[in-house]
Design an enzyme around this catalytic site. Structure first.
Site, short mmCIF file in Angstrom:
data_model
loop_
_atom_site.label_atom_id
_atom_site.label_comp_id
_atom_site.label_asym_id
_atom_site.label_seq_id
_atom_site.Cartn_x
_atom_site.Cartn_y
_atom_site.Cartn_z
N HIS A 327 1.23 -1.52 -0.24
CA HIS A 327 -0.13 0.30 -0.01
C HIS A 327 0.76 0.79 -0.22
O HIS A 327 2.31 1.51 0.85
CB HIS A 327 -0.83 -0.01 1.34
CG HIS A 327 -1.39 1.05 1.33
ND1 HIS A 327 -1.13 2.54 1.29
CD2 HIS A 327 -3.09 0.82 1.87
CE1 HIS A 327 -2.68 3.01 1.24
NE2 HIS A 327 -3.54 2.18 0.59
N ARG A 347 -5.94 10.64 -0.56
CA ARG A 347 -5.39 11.20 -1.72
C ARG A 347 -6.89 11.17 -2.72
O ARG A 347 -6.91 11.43 -4.11
CB ARG A 347 -4.86 10.02 -2.75
CG ARG A 347 -3.31 9.72 -1.94
CD ARG A 347 -2.18 9.03 -2.68
NE ARG A 347 -2.41 7.61 -1.87
CZ ARG A 347 -2.19 6.32 -2.87
NH1 ARG A 347 -2.19 6.44 -3.73
NH2 ARG A 347 -3.09 5.21 -2.02
O1 MEZ Z 1 -9.11 -1.69 -0.51
C1 MEZ Z 1 -8.59 -1.45 0.88
O2 MEZ Z 1 -7.03 -2.12 1.06
C2 MEZ Z 1 -9.46 -0.07 1.33
C3 MEZ Z 1 -10.12 0.30 1.39
C4 MEZ Z 1 -7.42 0.63 2.16
C5 MEZ Z 1 -7.38 1.90 2.29
O3 MEZ Z 1 -7.06 2.38 1.27
O4 MEZ Z 1 -8.48 2.50 2.92
#
Ligand code: MEZ
Length: 559
Positions: A327, A347
């Site tokens: 992430h 974002r």
């Molecule tokens: O789907 C995801 O991983 C999610 C909703 C994460 C996020 O950035 O909030």
């Protein structure tokens, strides 16, 4: 810990460029996204998936020869935790129609639908009901429910584009077609989505989406969904039993190779328990706690790939595990919160990502793999070397959350992001006036067990749903499709398993012969290491694990 003077000085650079950036955004003058052909070299040079020496071929099992992360191969090439000769399966400790392994979003949705379709269900879970990545998901759930403005067709194209066009098209079709109904189901059960005063659901963009279809409950969407479906499951007291602190360690097959239950390990009494079932649903989630390449993670404590290990041993092939999702925005300061997810919704709401000079260097809504690679390139001394140094010797970049109040009105950050606002306030940081320091963090297992669009594996009676399965998201999942995946495919798995047991009530005696065969295969492949799996819980007392986590300077070695 609040920002030290050194970081406060650097924040001044962010503040200096902020008014112009906000003005640009208000005038819809976005930082240009990368063209398709520009993405490839950034990924190849800076995404962790492409670092040499971090993958190897598996030597055993149904996907022998497939090259994936060393950490995943390590657990797949391990022997069983139990001696299959010493466990007696002839006298089950429990009997049920459908055994659901895992009590996150997919397992709970599956249990509800199996029960509603007439099956007696047992949910077995390693920790407590709801201790899962679903609970920790923040920013939203996608569904193309705005007729006229969006359609499953666009959702389908976005998922394929994000996944590098290699996703399983049947699975993508199934998820997008079922998305609006999944959302209605959740709302009907009482999930409190964020709404306008007229009752319409609020939606926004996520990275890689061409329409605003991210529905959310502030920045705690996963917790809101998990709480709702957990309550629903717990209300089916006549049909659903839940057994906590009892992770499954092996599935059991009968003489025709059908799945007929699983062995659990009671963490409190250290006993093995056999649950006999006519069908089993694997919903054990992902593997962030393997800390692939030493990365910090957003994942919950039990995310150790147990379902992958059990089903692979029994003969279910795996795919799409050659890509791992980092992430783009995990906390890198304060140190106490390292790895924690900072939702992509920031974002989506307009917050820029900025380097040490306060300059924007990437469009903030690139697909996750591209965004993460661009951030790593910015931080890495071998890339652009424009990272913000943290007091502990790492590097990050700024996520300029205060822009959101300037764009959408004072108080928006506090109202729309209460989870993160409170978390940072505990450290003396007000994210509506100060930016956050972030770096990519290990988030999602893009691949897993092969399933079809009925959630069937190649083993009769064994179903899989959610993060443990493969194909829906191809090589890179987009935001909000994981919460959707667990609901859509959890519901399908539950319905299908309940249908299966109506026609297959003739299970033969259970055995663990596949485990014995697998152990022998591991020995024959010359794998000498004394590893056992499933791992169940990460062992941070082990210096090898601890060192990797706490001392390896992966920010410096990544590229
Ligand atoms: O789907 C995801 O991983 C999610 C909703 C994460 C996020 O950035 O909030």
């Amino acid at each position: 810990m609040p920002y030290p003077e050194s970081l406060k000085k650097l924040i001044e650079k962010v503040e200096a460029t902020r008014p112009a950036r906000v003005e640009r955004k208000k005038n819809d003058k976005e930082f240009p996204p990368l063209k398709l052909e520009e993405r490839e070299p950034v990924l190849r040079n800076f995404h962790p998936d492409f670092i040499e020496g971090t993958r190897r071929e598996i030597k055993v099992g149904p996907s022998k020869g497939y090259s994936i992360s060393n950490e995943v191969v390590d657990i797949l090439e391990a022997k069983s935790r139990m001696n299959p000769d010493l466990v007696n399966l002839s006298e089950p400790d429990f009997e049920t129609d459908v055994l659901v392994i895992g009590a996150g979003g997919a397992g709970t949705a599956a249990a509800i639908l199996a029960a509603e379709n007439g099956a007696k269900v047992m949910i077995a879970t390693k920790l407590r009901h709801g201790d899962a990545n679903t609970m920790m998901a923040e920013g939203g759930i996608q569904a193309a429910d705005k007729v006229g403005k969006d359609s499953p067709y666009y959702h389908y194209l976005d998922i394929l584009g994000g996944g590098h066009f290699v996703n399983d098209p049947e699975l993508v079709y199934t998820i997008v077609q079922n998305a609006p109904d999944a959302l209605r189901w959740l709302e009907g059960l009482g999930t409190n989505f964020s709404k306008f005063e007229d009752g319409k659901m609020k939606t926004m963009h996520g990275g890689g989406t061409c329409r605003k279809r991210m529905h959310y409950a502030a920045d705690i969407t996963g917790a809101e969904i998990m709480k709702t479906i957990r309550d629903e499951a717990r209300n089916h007291t006549d049909m659903i039993d839940v057994i906590e602190f009892c992770p499954a360690v092996e599935i059991a097959l009968d003489d025709q190779g059908r799945c007929v239950g699983a062995v659990l390990y009671n963490l409190e009494t250290a006993e093995y328990l056999f649950v006999k079932a006519m069908a089993v649903i694997m919903a054990t989630g992902g593997s962030g706690r393997l800390h692939i390449q030493g990365f910090m993670t957003t994942n919950h404590y039990g995310a150790t790939a147990d379902g992958l290990v059990m089903a692979y041993r029994a003969g279910v092939p795996i795919s799409f595990l050659h890509t791992v999702q980092y992430h783009p925005t995990g906390v890198v300061f304060p140190e106490q919160a390292e790895g924690i997810l900072i939702t992509e919704k920031f974002r989506g709401a307009g917050a820029n990502v900025l380097n040490v000079h306060g300059e924007q260097f990437v469009y903030e809504r690139e697909p996750r793999d591209v965004e993460a690679a661009c951030i790593i390139r910015e931080c890495s001394p071998k890339g652009r070397g424009n990272g913000v140094p943290t007091p502990t010797g790492k590097f990050g970049v700024w996520l300029d959350s205060p822009m959101i109040d300037m764009l959408k009105g004072e108080g928006t950050v506090r109202k729309e992001f209460p989870g993160k606002h409170i978390l940072f306030r505990r450290f003396g940081i007000d994210i509506s006036t100060e930016p956050m320091l972030i770096h990519p963090t290990l988030h999602y297992q893009n691949g897993g067990l092969d399933i079809n669009n009925q959630c069937e594996t190649n083993i009769p009676g064994l179903y899989a749903a959610g993060e443990v399965s493969a194909g829906i998201h191809g090589e890179n999942r987009l935001m909000g499709n994981s919460l959707l995946d667990v609901i859509v495919f959890g519901r399908i798995a539950g319905t299908q398993a309940a249908g299966y047991i109506r026609e297959h009530d003739d299970a033969g005696p259970a055995n663990l012969d596949h485990v014995k065969r697998y152990n022998k295969e591991v020995e024959a492949a010359g794998i000498k290491e004394d590893r056992i799996a499933p791992m169940i819980l990460p062992d941070y007392s082990n210096p090898e694990v601890r060192e990797k986590q706490l001392t390896k300077d992966y920010f410096g070695t990544l590229s």
